[in-house]
Design a protein around this motif. Structure first.
Motif: not given
Length: 445
Positions: A272-273, A276-280, A341-342, A345, A349
């Motif tokens: 999950l982390e 999240r970083l992939d979205v960023k 990517s979202k 994510y 989740q």
């Protein structure tokens, strides 16, 4: 007295030497399951691969941080200007007023030697890539821990399977002795005309059935030991000895057990982390990049194909530049990448939420089944012991003529069923216990 004492010492040394000489170098002894697990974690080939994967993940993380350091390169170029560029200039500069004169500047040969330095000042994409690589090392560590759990469970399972097979063979020896006694007694009665051939056949059938059980248990023992060799990284010609007496209902299994945190949850948390970083990271595709470039070198110009190492032939040529790159339009590719990517994510989740729920259910079922199997083992062992007593009593009654062979065979068959039920129940307990053992911390094994 001193002479006798010396003789005893010499005899002890000789015997010890003989025992050591007789010890098979290919034999390895495990006195408990913890020793086997520790050996497997050291020599299992797949686990060694897991350690190499961890090393690779750490190396990749270090590689991802290389953008923080400048890149330095040296260069040397030689250029032949076959046709120099022509530039029109006012004729007043060369004594031809009112006209434009085409002139060529430069020399036919020029040489450059210097050092180029590039330093990234601001790069959000590489920064986030480095963080993702760090999470990757943590994921690799969790995967290695999960492998250790599975390895522990498999070693314990086949270790206990071998122990149960050895226990079954011990019981089979007693059964064989009893069946042989019945066959001998039946043969005598048949020779004396006291029973018919069918009763003798039944006695022989019992002996054969037990012999089949012995062969089946031998096969189970060899299969378990073979699997242990594979898990422990031992060659085929090695021998494994397991002198440990298995836990029984009299010695007692641990009744109340606790489980360490399910590492699958940690794996999903790290995934999950990572999402999240992939979205960023995808959002960072819209951010500018800033880098600093510098060149420190010298130049040399010649009209013919010559080259001089004389310092006076070289002139300094250096520069420092700042490069700012701003993405303006990429055909909506960056926008769509961010959108994907979202979604990933959101999936991560939900996967974590589902894993937490399923993990709690699995752990609850494991502990409940373990408790139920312990209760079943107690009753199965009690019945096995009672049927064992019944067989002894029936044998005495048979010898005294109180009961016939049919009645004894019925009791003996019931005893064999109770024996089989006891061993199966013991196997179920060990199966659950092997899984519980894999969920303990290393210091609890």
């Amino acid at each position: 007295m001193k002479v006798a004492r010396l003789l005893w010492i010499l005899m002890f040394l000789v015997c010890s030497k003989n025992l050591l000489a007789q010890q098979d170098p290919n034999t390895i002894v495990f006195f408990n399951v913890s020793e086997a697990i520790a050996y497997g974690k050291k020599y299992n080939i797949d686990r060694n691969i897991q350690e190499l994967l961890q090393d690779r993940a750490h190396a990749e993380h270090k590689l991802s941080k290389s953008y923080l350091l400048p890149t330095v390169s040296g260069s040397f170029t030689a250029q032949n200007n076959l046709n120099l560029a022509t530039t029109p200039i006012p004729g007043e500069l060369v004594g031809q007023p009112g006209t434009l004169v085409n002139v060529q500047f430069g020399q036919e040969y020029n040489y450059n030697a210097g050092i180029t330095i590039t330093q990234t000042v601001l790069d959000w994409q590489n920064n986030i890539k480095s963080k993702i690589a760090k999470v990757g090392t943590e994921i690799t560590q969790v995967q290695s821990s999960l492998f250790d759990e599975k390895l522990t469970e498999q070693i314990a399972l086949f270790y206990y399977s071998a122990i149960i097979a050895q226990k079954a063979l011990e019981i089979n020896k007693k059964d064989q002795s009893l069946a042989d006694s019945i066959r001998t007694l039946t043969q005598d009665k048949f020779n004396n005309g006291l029973i018919d051939k069918s009763s003798l056949n039944q006695a022989v059938i019992n002996v054969n059935n037990i012999e089949q059980s012995v062969l089946a248990n031998h096969s189970s023992l060899e299969q378990s030991l073979n699997q242990l060799k594979n898990l422990l990284g031992l060659p085929a010609e090695s021998n494994i000895e397991l002198p440990e007496v298995e836990k029984t209902e009299e010695q007692g299994f641990p009744i109340s057990e606790t489980l360490a945190m399910d590492k699958n949850i940690l794996l999903y948390e790290h995934q999950l982390e990572q999402a999240r970083l992939d979205v960023k990271q995808q959002r960072a595709l819209h951010y500018p990049k800033l880098s600093l470039n510098a060149y420190f070198g010298q130049q040399q110009f010649q009209n013919d194909f010559t080259f001089s190492l004389d310092g006076e032939a070289w002139t300094d040529y250096s520069y420092v530049g700042l490069n700012l790159s701003v993405p303006i339009f990429t055909g909506l590719a960056n926008h769509n990448k961010t959108k994907v990517s979202k979604i990933e994510y959101g999936i991560a989740q939900k996967n974590l939420e589902q894993e937490k729920q399923q993990s709690a259910l699995r752990d609850d079922l494991l502990l409940k089944e373990y408790g139920i199997s312990l209760q079943a083992l107690t009753t199965a062992y009690d019945n096995f012991m009672l049927y064992h007593d019944n067989v002894d009593l029936a044998f005495q009654k048979l010898q005294q003529g109180i009961i016939g062979l049919d009645a004894y065979f019925k009791v003996f068959e019931d005893y064999l069923r109770a024996e089989n039920n006891y061993l199966n129940t013991l196997s179920n307990v060990y199966g659950n216990y092997a899984t519980i053992l894999s969920r303990k911390n290393d210091n609890e094994l």
